[in-house]
Scaffold this motif. Structure first.
Motif, PDB file in Angstrom:
ATOM      1  N   ALA A 175       0.774  -1.172  -0.025  1.00 14.57           N
ATOM      2  CA  ALA A 175      -0.124   0.007  -0.023  1.00 14.57           C
ATOM      3  C   ALA A 175       0.883   1.132  -0.018  1.00 14.57           C
ATOM      4  O   ALA A 175       0.368   2.331  -0.396  1.00 14.57           O
ATOM      5  CB  ALA A 175      -0.879   0.060   1.311  1.00 14.57           C
ATOM      6  N   LYS A 178       1.948   3.593  -3.232  1.00  8.97           N
ATOM      7  CA  LYS A 178       1.076   4.505  -4.020  1.00  8.97           C
ATOM      8  C   LYS A 178       0.957   4.378  -5.674  1.00  8.97           C
ATOM      9  O   LYS A 178       1.296   5.258  -6.377  1.00  8.97           O
ATOM     10  CB  LYS A 178       1.250   5.918  -3.608  1.00  8.97           C
ATOM     11  N   ARG A 181      -3.794   3.811 -10.923  1.00  6.24           N
ATOM     12  CA  ARG A 181      -5.166   3.173 -10.966  1.00  6.24           C
ATOM     13  C   ARG A 181      -4.939   2.013 -11.949  1.00  6.24           C
ATOM     14  O   ARG A 181      -5.655   1.094 -11.634  1.00  6.24           O
ATOM     15  CB  ARG A 181      -6.176   4.292 -11.678  1.00  6.24           C
ATOM     16  N   GLN A 251      -9.126  -7.932   2.277  1.00  3.65           N
ATOM     17  CA  GLN A 251      -9.049  -7.161   3.223  1.00  3.65           C
ATOM     18  C   GLN A 251      -7.556  -7.168   4.340  1.00  3.65           C
ATOM     19  O   GLN A 251      -7.485  -7.934   4.965  1.00  3.65           O
ATOM     20  CB  GLN A 251     -10.172  -7.832   4.520  1.00  3.65           C
ATOM     21  N   GLU A 253      -4.840  -4.145   4.977  1.00  5.77           N
ATOM     22  CA  GLU A 253      -4.709  -2.644   4.912  1.00  5.77           C
ATOM     23  C   GLU A 253      -3.219  -2.301   4.372  1.00  5.77           C
ATOM     24  O   GLU A 253      -2.959  -1.386   3.720  1.00  5.77           O
ATOM     25  CB  GLU A 253      -4.563  -2.037   6.418  1.00  5.77           C
ATOM     26  N   ARG A 254      -2.412  -3.419   4.499  1.00  4.06           N
ATOM     27  CA  ARG A 254      -1.066  -3.118   3.943  1.00  4.06           C
ATOM     28  C   ARG A 254      -0.927  -3.623   2.491  1.00  4.06           C
ATOM     29  O   ARG A 254       0.098  -3.291   1.775  1.00  4.06           O
ATOM     30  CB  ARG A 254      -0.101  -3.776   4.833  1.00  4.06           C
ATOM     31  N   ILE A 255      -1.806  -4.065   1.756  1.00  8.17           N
ATOM     32  CA  ILE A 255      -1.985  -4.528   0.591  1.00  8.17           C
ATOM     33  C   ILE A 255      -2.941  -3.452  -0.404  1.00  8.17           C
ATOM     34  O   ILE A 255      -4.126  -3.476   0.289  1.00  8.17           O
ATOM     35  CB  ILE A 255      -2.046  -5.961   0.267  1.00  8.17           C
ATOM     36  N   THR A 256      -2.700  -3.138  -1.479  1.00  6.90           N
ATOM     37  CA  THR A 256      -3.554  -2.786  -2.443  1.00  6.90           C
ATOM     38  C   THR A 256      -3.530  -3.448  -3.584  1.00  6.90           C
ATOM     39  O   THR A 256      -2.637  -3.979  -3.943  1.00  6.90           O
ATOM     40  CB  THR A 256      -3.242  -1.188  -2.755  1.00  6.90           C
ATOM     41  N   THR A 257      -4.767  -3.654  -4.176  1.00  9.45           N
ATOM     42  CA  THR A 257      -4.708  -4.229  -5.463  1.00  9.45           C
ATOM     43  C   THR A 257      -5.111  -3.380  -6.641  1.00  9.45           C
ATOM     44  O   THR A 257      -5.972  -2.495  -6.279  1.00  9.45           O
ATOM     45  CB  THR A 257      -5.673  -5.242  -5.607  1.00  9.45           C
ATOM     46  N   ARG A 258      -4.676  -3.581  -7.914  1.00  4.76           N
ATOM     47  CA  ARG A 258      -4.929  -2.923  -9.027  1.00  4.76           C
ATOM     48  C   ARG A 258      -5.140  -3.763 -10.406  1.00  4.76           C
ATOM     49  O   ARG A 258      -4.626  -4.774 -10.590  1.00  4.76           O
ATOM     50  CB  ARG A 258      -3.869  -1.889  -9.542  1.00  4.76           C
TER      51      ARG A 258
END
Length: 295
Positions: A175, A178, A181, A251, A253-258
């Motif tokens: 995460a 940054k 998109r 779910q 918080e330390r990982i984001t997916t795109r």
């Protein structure tokens, strides 16, 4: 003494339940003289009178009452044995050996196994963690009955593959990075990568995705365990390309997916031996297909 006939035992129990030879003959769709012969034959073989027969209802003798209780148990066991054979022939009981990746085992198999346990408890499903290549080889060798494999697969004699589902491949990223998109091969190639090992179909899909953009991916580490890969992503060790296997969004918080640009998809199929299409494995296969159809 010669072996007792189950038909004779069934006649005796019917008389005890219905109270007369005539009623038993009608219930069993036998001629009255046949019922008489059955009882006479039983009494002769046993050397004991089983029923008091007169103008009134047929009544069990003391010996007959005890024998009838045993006859009921014998008939019940015989019926159970016949039912077990019918269930085996119908594929409702038996052992099924299934191979799948850790991701499939974690996300796709549990609801299928739960349904099978509830609706067809006679099936004994043994799950093995295998790559698609290993699964296809074991199916061909006859040491596996069913497998969930990545598509496409080279044709293997004696093995039938049916499409199962198609999942988008996403970029799993720390995460703190940054990211944009939509993630492109060029943006991702400039960052440390965590990929499935080279023996997997997902590795080849990923390599082809980079190659189409004129790039060569150099992973920092290769693993064949998606949950471990996600743990490393969460720790900031690198980015990963993984299929969206779970129905619920991640779910963490330390990982984001795109999503990827261009988009990448991982297709799965159900592979099974041709010889097992009428056996227990066919029911597991259908449960997998039904589960995928409800997505």
């Amino acid at each position: 003494m010669r072996e007792l006939s189950l038909d004779h035992l069934r006649t005796l129990v019917a008389i005890a339940d219905l109270g007369s030879l005539a009623a038993a003959a009608q219930a069993l769709q036998l001629a009255p003289p046949t019922v008489t012969v059955h009882i006479a034959d039983l009494e002769t073989r046993l050397g004991a009178q089983l029923l008091w027969r007169g103008r009134g209802p047929a009544v069990s003798t003391a010996v007959g009452e005890r024998f009838i209780a045993r006859a009921r148990r014998l008939l019940a066991e015989a019926d159970d044995a016949q039912d077990e054979v019918r269930r085996q022939l119908a594929g409702l009981t038996g052992r099924v050996r299934i191979g799948a990746s850790t991701g499939v085992i974690a996300h796709q198999l549990p609801p299928v196994l739960e349904r099978l346990g509830r609706e067809q408890p006679g099936l004994d499903v043994h799950v093995q963690v295998l790559t698609s290549g290993d699964s296809m080889a074991r199916l061909a060798a006859g040491t596996l009955d069913l497998a969930v494999v990545a598509l496409p697969q080279a044709s293997v004699r004696g093995v039938v593959v049916t499409p199962l589902r198609r999942d988008p491949v996403l970029a799993f990223l720390p995460a703190a990075w940054k990211p944009p998109r939509r993630v492109t091969p060029r943006w991702l190639a400039e960052r440390p990568l965590i990929l499935n090992d080279a023996s997997t179909r997902l590795f080849r899909l990923t390599a082809e995705w980079f190659a189409a953009a004129g790039l060569h991916c150099r992973p920092r580490i290769e693993l064949n365990y998606n949950d471990a890969i996600r743990t490393l992503v969460a720790a900031g060790y690198g980015a990963a390309l993984l299929p969206q296997e779970a129905e619920q969004p991640l779910q963490e918080e330390r990982i984001t997916t795109r999503p990827l640009s261009p988009a990448l998809w991982r297709a799965l199929g159900v592979a099974m031996r041709e010889q097992g299409q009428d056996g227990p494995a066919a029911h597991v296969r259908q449960a997998l297909l039904d589960s995928s159809a409800t997505r």
